[in-house]
Design a protein around this motif. Sequence first.
Motif, PDB file in Angstrom:
ATOM      1  N   TRP A 134      10.010  26.132  45.780  1.00 38.03           N
ATOM      2  CA  TRP A 134      10.436  24.823  46.281  1.00 38.03           C
ATOM      3  C   TRP A 134      10.700  23.821  45.168  1.00 38.03           C
ATOM      4  O   TRP A 134      11.287  22.772  45.407  1.00 38.03           O
ATOM      5  N   LEU A 135      10.243  24.111  43.965  1.00 35.32           N
ATOM      6  CA  LEU A 135      10.429  23.171  42.868  1.00 35.32           C
ATOM      7  C   LEU A 135      11.549  23.675  41.962  1.00 35.32           C
ATOM      8  O   LEU A 135      11.427  24.742  41.380  1.00 35.32           O
ATOM      9  N   PRO A 136      12.671  22.928  41.829  1.00 35.17           N
ATOM     10  CA  PRO A 136      13.774  23.361  40.978  1.00 35.17           C
ATOM     11  C   PRO A 136      13.305  23.629  39.545  1.00 35.17           C
ATOM     12  O   PRO A 136      12.368  22.992  39.059  1.00 35.17           O
ATOM     13  N   ARG A 137      13.994  24.552  38.882  1.00 36.03           N
ATOM     14  CA  ARG A 137      13.585  24.927  37.535  1.00 36.03           C
ATOM     15  C   ARG A 137      13.625  23.736  36.592  1.00 36.03           C
ATOM     16  O   ARG A 137      12.752  23.589  35.728  1.00 36.03           O
ATOM     17  N   SER A 138      14.640  22.875  36.734  1.00 32.61           N
ATOM     18  CA  SER A 138      14.750  21.711  35.852  1.00 32.61           C
ATOM     19  C   SER A 138      13.551  20.781  36.023  1.00 32.61           C
ATOM     20  O   SER A 138      13.028  20.234  35.046  1.00 32.61           O
ATOM     21  N   LEU A 139      13.098  20.608  37.266  1.00 26.63           N
ATOM     22  CA  LEU A 139      11.951  19.741  37.515  1.00 26.63           C
ATOM     23  C   LEU A 139      10.668  20.396  37.017  1.00 26.63           C
ATOM     24  O   LEU A 139       9.780  19.723  36.487  1.00 26.63           O
ATOM     25  N   ARG A 140      10.568  21.711  37.160  1.00 23.25           N
ATOM     26  CA  ARG A 140       9.407  22.423  36.622  1.00 23.25           C
ATOM     27  C   ARG A 140       9.341  22.210  35.108  1.00 23.25           C
ATOM     28  O   ARG A 140       8.254  22.018  34.543  1.00 23.25           O
ATOM     29  N   SER A 141      10.504  22.246  34.455  1.00 21.89           N
ATOM     30  CA  SER A 141      10.556  22.024  33.017  1.00 21.89           C
ATOM     31  C   SER A 141      10.114  20.612  32.665  1.00 21.89           C
ATOM     32  O   SER A 141       9.370  20.402  31.691  1.00 21.89           O
ATOM     33  N   ASP A 142      10.559  19.628  33.460  1.00 22.13           N
ATOM     34  CA  ASP A 142      10.147  18.243  33.224  1.00 22.13           C
ATOM     35  C   ASP A 142       8.638  18.092  33.373  1.00 22.13           C
ATOM     36  O   ASP A 142       7.996  17.371  32.611  1.00 22.13           O
ATOM     37  N   CYS A 143       8.075  18.776  34.361  1.00 22.29           N
ATOM     38  CA  CYS A 143       6.631  18.705  34.572  1.00 22.29           C
ATOM     39  C   CYS A 143       5.882  19.282  33.380  1.00 22.29           C
ATOM     40  O   CYS A 143       4.835  18.760  32.981  1.00 22.29           O
ATOM     41  N   ARG A 144       6.412  20.345  32.805  1.00 11.84           N
ATOM     42  CA  ARG A 144       5.773  20.923  31.622  1.00 11.84           C
ATOM     43  C   ARG A 144       5.807  19.932  30.463  1.00 11.84           C
ATOM     44  O   ARG A 144       4.848  19.828  29.686  1.00 11.84           O
TER      45      ARG A 144
ATOM     46  N   ILE B 111       5.717  16.730  30.687  1.00  9.95           N
ATOM     47  CA  ILE B 111       4.680  15.735  30.951  1.00  9.95           C
ATOM     48  C   ILE B 111       3.314  16.292  30.590  1.00  9.95           C
ATOM     49  O   ILE B 111       2.492  15.616  29.966  1.00  9.95           O
ATOM     50  N   GLU B 112       3.058  17.551  30.973  1.00 10.82           N
ATOM     51  CA  GLU B 112       1.762  18.166  30.677  1.00 10.82           C
ATOM     52  C   GLU B 112       1.519  18.228  29.174  1.00 10.82           C
ATOM     53  O   GLU B 112       0.415  17.946  28.702  1.00 10.82           O
ATOM     54  N   VAL B 113       2.557  18.590  28.432  1.00 12.10           N
ATOM     55  CA  VAL B 113       2.428  18.671  26.976  1.00 12.10           C
ATOM     56  C   VAL B 113       2.148  17.286  26.402  1.00 12.10           C
ATOM     57  O   VAL B 113       1.296  17.120  25.511  1.00 12.10           O
ATOM     58  N   ALA B 114       2.848  16.270  26.919  1.00 12.22           N
ATOM     59  CA  ALA B 114       2.633  14.894  26.445  1.00 12.22           C
ATOM     60  C   ALA B 114       1.219  14.427  26.764  1.00 12.22           C
ATOM     61  O   ALA B 114       0.565  13.774  25.936  1.00 12.22           O
ATOM     62  N   ILE B 115       0.733  14.761  27.947  1.00 10.00           N
ATOM     63  CA  ILE B 115      -0.632  14.385  28.326  1.00 10.00           C
ATOM     64  C   ILE B 115      -1.634  15.010  27.370  1.00 10.00           C
ATOM     65  O   ILE B 115      -2.537  14.335  26.855  1.00 10.00           O
ATOM     66  N   ALA B 116      -1.486  16.308  27.125  1.00 10.63           N
ATOM     67  CA  ALA B 116      -2.421  17.014  26.242  1.00 10.63           C
ATOM     68  C   ALA B 116      -2.385  16.433  24.830  1.00 10.63           C
ATOM     69  O   ALA B 116      -3.437  16.244  24.196  1.00 10.63           O
TER      70      ALA B 116
ATOM     71  N   PHE C 228      -4.238  24.357  31.288  1.00  7.00           N
ATOM     72  CA  PHE C 228      -3.218  25.268  30.754  1.00  7.00           C
ATOM     73  C   PHE C 228      -2.419  24.636  29.622  1.00  7.00           C
ATOM     74  O   PHE C 228      -1.314  25.062  29.330  1.00  7.00           O
ATOM     75  N   GLY C 229      -2.957  23.609  28.972  1.00  8.06           N
ATOM     76  CA  GLY C 229      -2.198  22.836  27.989  1.00  8.06           C
ATOM     77  C   GLY C 229      -1.515  23.660  26.925  1.00  8.06           C
ATOM     78  O   GLY C 229      -0.321  23.512  26.681  1.00  8.06           O
ATOM     79  N   ALA C 230      -2.254  24.544  26.273  1.00 14.88           N
ATOM     80  CA  ALA C 230      -1.672  25.332  25.178  1.00 14.88           C
ATOM     81  C   ALA C 230      -0.560  26.232  25.676  1.00 14.88           C
ATOM     82  O   ALA C 230       0.495  26.357  25.049  1.00 14.88           O
ATOM     83  N   ASP C 231      -0.776  26.863  26.830  1.00 12.39           N
ATOM     84  CA  ASP C 231       0.239  27.761  27.375  1.00 12.39           C
ATOM     85  C   ASP C 231       1.501  26.995  27.749  1.00 12.39           C
ATOM     86  O   ASP C 231       2.624  27.456  27.513  1.00 12.39           O
TER      87      ASP C 231
ATOM     88  N   GLU D 147       2.627  24.219  26.491  1.00 18.08           N
ATOM     89  CA  GLU D 147       3.360  23.764  25.315  1.00 18.08           C
ATOM     90  C   GLU D 147       4.259  24.892  24.788  1.00 18.08           C
ATOM     91  O   GLU D 147       5.407  24.661  24.406  1.00 18.08           O
ATOM     92  N   LYS D 148       3.739  26.124  24.802  1.00 16.93           N
ATOM     93  CA  LYS D 148       4.552  27.260  24.363  1.00 16.93           C
ATOM     94  C   LYS D 148       5.749  27.458  25.283  1.00 16.93           C
ATOM     95  O   LYS D 148       6.861  27.712  24.837  1.00 16.93           O
ATOM     96  N   LYS D 149       5.505  27.337  26.605  1.00 15.08           N
ATOM     97  CA  LYS D 149       6.596  27.513  27.566  1.00 15.08           C
ATOM     98  C   LYS D 149       7.640  26.425  27.421  1.00 15.08           C
ATOM     99  O   LYS D 149       8.842  26.668  27.516  1.00 15.08           O
ATOM    100  N   ALA D 150       7.184  25.185  27.195  1.00 15.70           N
ATOM    101  CA  ALA D 150       8.109  24.072  27.039  1.00 15.70           C
ATOM    102  C   ALA D 150       8.984  24.284  25.804  1.00 15.70           C
ATOM    103  O   ALA D 150      10.185  24.004  25.841  1.00 15.70           O
ATOM    104  N   LYS D 151       8.383  24.780  24.730  1.00 10.78           N
ATOM    105  CA  LYS D 151       9.173  25.028  23.514  1.00 10.78           C
ATOM    106  C   LYS D 151      10.185  26.135  23.726  1.00 10.78           C
ATOM    107  O   LYS D 151      11.310  26.052  23.252  1.00 10.78           O
ATOM    108  N   ARG D 152       9.790  27.179  24.459  1.00  8.09           N
ATOM    109  CA  ARG D 152      10.733  28.281  24.731  1.00  8.09           C
ATOM    110  C   ARG D 152      11.920  27.773  25.540  1.00  8.09           C
ATOM    111  O   ARG D 152      13.061  28.136  25.303  1.00  8.09           O
TER     112      ARG D 152
END
Length: 248
Positions: free
Chosen positions: A85-95, A97-102, A234-237, A239-244
């Motif tokens: 239900w969550l578009p890939r682009s929005l999932r990427s945006d959420c990641r 945010i998570e990286v920025a929070i961490a 899941f912060g470290a994981d 961040e890796k996904k966001a970079k990929r």
Amino acid sequence: MYNAAGQLNRDQLVQHFVPLVKRIACHLMARLPASVQVDDLIQNGMLGLLDAISRFEATMGAQFEAYAAQRVRGAMLDGLRENDWLPRSLRSDCRRIEVAIARLEQEHGRAPTEKELADSLGMALADYQKMLQDARGHQLVYLEDMVAERGEDFLERHLVDADADPSKLLEEETFRRLLVQAIDGLPERERLLMALYYEQDLNMREIGEVMGVTESRVCQLHSQVVLRLRARLFGADQEKKAKRETHG
């Protein structure tokens, strides 16, 4: 609710518990993106209700309503899992945010404010809050969080039992402890939201009335809470996904 033979009356039960199905659907809708239709949830929930009626045995020692609610909610969640239900682009945006929070938590030793997060992401506060609104339905745990692309996965790092079923993650003591610690570290206002929603079972409108904000603002705060918790778990994981995703 029983017929002359002492069996549950199927038709009467269905009619009686339709409001329960609708109530559970509306409660879930507050956490889901606008693309999800409440009628789809209700339809899946009705299937869960029928399944509950066919499976329930009075000798189980449980009230039917409690059993039915569990089956209805499970059927709705199963229906949602069949679709992303969550578009890939929005999932990427959420990641992002998570990286920025961490990162900001590590820098400042505390939970970052919305303004700090918006500045870190290079966007206006209003745009950041709209992103949170759009992120309704972002889940605390996805299957992909449990399996890394290479090397040991989340389960191997955090759980002792290597044979544990990933679907049982939330039942594991270690994960529950980590989650409790993450919730304890939330800002006071967000801890209140979590208590009202998950312990008191209030809906977003009711929570807004308690907190003195709009329903849409509660949705934004709820999305941010989920992202804060995911950043800690899941912060470290992520961040890796966001970079990929950024470089590939």
